[in-house]
Design an enzyme around this catalytic site. Structure first.
Site, PDB file in Angstrom:
ATOM      1  N   ARG A   1      37.278 -53.169   9.714  1.00  0.00           N
ATOM      2  CA  ARG A   1      36.967 -51.974   8.926  1.00  0.00           C
ATOM      3  C   ARG A   1      38.277 -51.472   8.306  1.00  0.00           C
ATOM      4  NH1 ARG A   1      35.515 -50.060  14.330  1.00  0.00           N
ATOM      5  NH2 ARG A   1      37.211 -48.819  15.253  1.00  0.00           N
ATOM      6  N   MET A   2      38.979 -52.410   7.672  1.00  0.00           N
ATOM      7  CA  MET A   2      40.318 -52.130   7.153  1.00  0.00           C
ATOM      8  C   MET A   2      40.306 -51.024   6.100  1.00  0.00           C
ATOM      9  SD  MET A   2      42.062 -54.240   8.970  1.00  0.00           S
ATOM     10  CE  MET A   2      43.694 -54.294   8.243  1.00  0.00           C
ATOM     11  N   GLY A   3      39.347 -51.074   5.174  1.00  0.00           N
ATOM     12  CA  GLY A   3      39.258 -50.028   4.159  1.00  0.00           C
ATOM     13  C   GLY A   3      40.199 -50.211   2.976  1.00  0.00           C
TER      14      GLY A   3
ATOM     15  N   SER B   1      32.275 -54.608  -0.012  1.00  0.00           N
ATOM     16  CA  SER B   1      32.891 -54.272   1.267  1.00  0.00           C
ATOM     17  C   SER B   1      32.089 -53.155   1.933  1.00  0.00           C
ATOM     18  CB  SER B   1      34.331 -53.803   1.071  1.00  0.00           C
ATOM     19  OG  SER B   1      34.825 -53.240   2.274  1.00  0.00           O
TER      20      SER B   1
ATOM     21  N   LEU C   1      43.177 -61.894   3.392  1.00  0.00           N
ATOM     22  CA  LEU C   1      44.248 -62.392   4.256  1.00  0.00           C
ATOM     23  C   LEU C   1      45.613 -62.051   3.652  1.00  0.00           C
ATOM     24  CD1 LEU C   1      44.714 -63.774   6.912  1.00  0.00           C
ATOM     25  CD2 LEU C   1      44.588 -65.988   5.769  1.00  0.00           C
ATOM     26  N   ASP C   2      45.742 -62.246   2.348  1.00  0.00           N
ATOM     27  CA  ASP C   2      46.982 -61.908   1.649  1.00  0.00           C
ATOM     28  C   ASP C   2      46.680 -60.801   0.634  1.00  0.00           C
ATOM     29  OD1 ASP C   2      49.549 -61.872   0.726  1.00  0.00           O
ATOM     30  OD2 ASP C   2      49.490 -63.849  -0.234  1.00  0.00           O
TER      31      ASP C   2
END
Length: 336
Positions: free
Chosen positions: A112-114, A175, A64-65
């Site tokens: 799927r930020m990576g 991840s 989140l941060d």
């Protein structure tokens, strides 16, 4: 009470825009009349885990941060600890957009930020500026362009840079959005990584005259045999804690819902029971050798209690926080 209005506004934007707006403006609300919107004074529920004192057992999960830019704002909400990151040695933009999706009927999120982040040096600068008095965990990973065979080097680079500024260090090998990363959870690859991290931890402890615990974050998509193997490796290598779990690739709970076909990791309520079962099996395999931080689908005090009953010593929230808002922290801490 105000959060449903804020959520209604934020949900008019795509999920990543809403996230970026929140990260940008939350710190600006601190010290203004509007910070009553999220500031909470909570009862003390102190616990000591991994040799660290936590004012309460409810933490903010990593992701989140990512860059540590909202530590004080999230701290004002009453979190007993805040985990920032995942951070990598070099800044990287992550995967192509769109890469974040709401599964609203199930109160889930697919990402799927990576490992998009501004790099470890930026994160350390943010942590040094923070006034938050609670425990700050720093979650570390590898850059996408680092070959998996050299992934260990990225973790060691990050560890060197964050050690003196972290309450604990979380090692993200689970991840699903960095190619090959989850292979580090298995067999010799896991043992080799953990052994190297442990040696470096001991060197840094001598250098800085303080011991910073290491926790490893694992996936929910492990078989019972794999969970047992991970537990054995954690014990063998003297790791201090384990975070269970990351997001899942399983879509069984949302197969007929919007965005179910999107690639990435699923979090939120659909992950709740799966992650709890992993915690239960992991606790049995560890037999008290090291503590578990439980995360995955916690959206109520009851869900948090289930994680603790399964064997967790601490809990973290993320998706539940997106759907329920800051009052979820107060609810869990008060009724846990």
């Amino acid at each position: 009470m105000l959060y449903p209005l804020a959520r209604h506004f934020l949900f008019k934007f795509n999920p990543e825009q809403a996230h970026d707006l929140s990260i940008k403006y939350l710190p600006r609300l601190l010290g203004t009349p509007l910070d009553c919107f999220f500031r909470h004074s909570l009862p003390k529920r102190p616990v000591t885990v991994m040799g660290l004192y936590f004012a309460n057992p409810v933490g903010l999960a990593a992701g989140l941060d990512k860059d540590g830019e909202c530590i004080d704002a999230f701290g004002a909400m009453g979190f007993g600890f805040i985990e920032v990151g995942t951070v990598t040695p070099k800044p990287q933009s992550g995967n192509d957009k769109p890469r974040l999706f709401r599964v609203i009927p199930a109160e889930g999120i697919i990402n799927r930020m990576g490992f998009n982040n501004k790099g470890v040096d930026h994160l350390v600068a943010q942590v040094k500026k923070a006034k938050y008095q609670g425990v700050i965990g720093i979650n570390i990973g590898k850059n996408k362009d680092t070959p998996i065979e050299q992934g260990k080097d990225d973790y060691l680079i990050c560890m060197d840079k964050v050690y003196d500024h972290a309450g604990y260090i979380a090692v993200n090998i689970s991840s699903p959005n960095t190619p090959g990363l989850r292979s580090l959870q298995y067999g010799d690859a896991l043992d080799e990584l953990l052994a190297a991290l442990k040696v470096r931890q001991q060197e840094l402890a001598a250098q800085y005259k303080k011991y910073v615990p290491l926790a490893v974050k694992i996936a929910p998509d492990l078989s019972l045999d794999e969970i047992n193997q991970v537990a054995a490796s954690l014990i063998k290598n003297g790791i201090d804690g384990v975070i269970a779990t990351n997001t899942t690739l399983d879509r069984e709970m949302i197969y007929d819902m919007p965005h179910a076909g999107e690639a990435g990791g699923l979090s939120g309520r659909p992950l709740q029971h799966k992650s709890t079962e992993v915690i239960r099996q992991l606790a049995k395999a560890l037999d008290g050798a090291l503590p578990i931080i439980g995360v995955g689908g916690i959206d109520s005090a009851m869900a948090a209690r289930e994680k603790l009953a399964a064997g967790a010593s601490l809990v973290q929230i993320y998706s539940g926080f997106i759907y329920k808002g800051p009052s979820l922290v107060k609810e869990i801490v008060t009724h846990i």
